[in-house]
Design a protein around this motif. Structure first.
Motif, short mmCIF file in Angstrom:
data_model
loop_
_atom_site.label_atom_id
_atom_site.label_comp_id
_atom_site.label_asym_id
_atom_site.label_seq_id
_atom_site.Cartn_x
_atom_site.Cartn_y
_atom_site.Cartn_z
N ARG A 38 0.80 -1.04 0.06
CA ARG A 38 0.05 0.02 -0.07
C ARG A 38 0.96 1.34 0.03
NH1 ARG A 38 -5.13 0.32 0.86
NH2 ARG A 38 -5.34 -1.72 2.12
N ALA A 41 2.40 1.55 -3.25
CA ALA A 41 1.55 2.36 -4.38
C ALA A 41 1.45 3.54 -4.18
CB ALA A 41 0.06 1.53 -3.97
N HIS A 42 1.40 4.28 -3.04
CA HIS A 42 0.91 5.66 -2.73
C HIS A 42 2.32 6.41 -3.02
CE1 HIS A 42 0.07 9.23 -0.74
NE2 HIS A 42 1.16 9.19 -0.07
N GLY A 45 2.19 6.64 -6.97
CA GLY A 45 1.13 7.59 -7.47
C GLY A 45 0.06 6.64 -8.04
N ILE A 46 -0.32 5.53 -7.49
CA ILE A 46 -1.18 4.82 -7.95
C ILE A 46 -2.22 4.33 -7.12
CG2 ILE A 46 -0.22 3.99 -9.86
CD1 ILE A 46 0.20 1.30 -8.27
N GLU A 47 -3.58 3.92 -7.44
CA GLU A 47 -4.77 3.72 -6.37
C GLU A 47 -4.68 2.39 -6.18
OE1 GLU A 47 -8.43 5.57 -7.16
OE2 GLU A 47 -7.35 7.39 -7.80
N ASP A 48 -4.24 1.50 -7.00
CA ASP A 48 -4.33 -0.01 -6.77
C ASP A 48 -2.96 -0.67 -6.06
OD1 ASP A 48 -5.10 -2.81 -6.72
OD2 ASP A 48 -4.89 -2.85 -8.98
N PRO A 49 -3.20 -0.94 -4.97
CA PRO A 49 -1.56 -1.55 -4.43
C PRO A 49 -1.50 -2.80 -5.10
CG PRO A 49 -3.19 -0.76 -2.52
CD PRO A 49 -3.87 -0.46 -3.89
N GLN A 51 -1.28 -3.67 -8.01
CA GLN A 51 -0.52 -3.19 -9.15
C GLN A 51 0.99 -3.36 -8.90
OE1 GLN A 51 -1.51 -2.99 -12.18
NE2 GLN A 51 0.04 -2.33 -13.29
N SER A 66 5.54 6.83 -12.19
CA SER A 66 5.74 5.83 -11.10
C SER A 66 7.12 5.32 -11.10
CB SER A 66 4.65 4.86 -11.48
OG SER A 66 3.38 5.37 -11.30
N GLN A 107 6.65 10.44 1.49
CA GLN A 107 5.42 11.46 1.08
C GLN A 107 6.25 12.52 0.24
OE1 GLN A 107 2.14 11.11 2.08
NE2 GLN A 107 2.19 12.68 0.39
#
Length: 129
Positions: A38, A41-42, A45-49, A51, A66, A107
């Protein structure tokens, strides 16, 4: 005898070379092991971990932005790890950093503050923070 500046430059070069030579599957796997699917993924910059798992298995490749974020996170982690150890590097990457307005380096990378994160890492290595 090497000066601290020379040692930092050598560590910087090793981290850069290691990042350039690593396959993205290895970088994604390493970051996932250190921080979680997770979190990676953050940072990417993607929403689906899930991936991230596909990247680790070589089933998909990320978009350029990414990949750039993942390679940056890996390079900074390895740079900090060179002077300390894996535990300290992980803690440094997830902790609040005063040079980054109290954002964590992860972050800040997610927010495209690549140069600022590397500057903060170099300051840390030099003992400024």
């Amino acid at each position: 005898m090497s000066t601290q500046r020379e040692l930092n430059a050598e560590a910087d070069a090793r981290a850069h070379r290691d990042t350039a030579e690593q396959e993205l599957t290895e970088i994604a796997r390493f970051l996932q092991e250190q921080f979680s699917q997770r979190t990676v993924a953050h940072v990417a910059g993607i929403e689906d971990p899930k991936q991230v798992g596909r990247w680790c298995r070589g089933q998909n490749t990320p978009r350029f932005d990414s990949e750039f974020r993942l390679r940056t996170a890996y390079q900074v982690f390895r740079y900090i790890e060179e002077c300390e150890n894996r535990h300290v590097a992980r803690a440094w990457m997830i902790g609040m950093n005063p040079q980054l307005e109290d954002a964590s380096p992860l972050q800040a990378i997610a927010n495209d503050q690549f140069k600022e994160v590397m500057a903060a890492a170099r300051s840390y290595r030099q003992g400024d923070l």
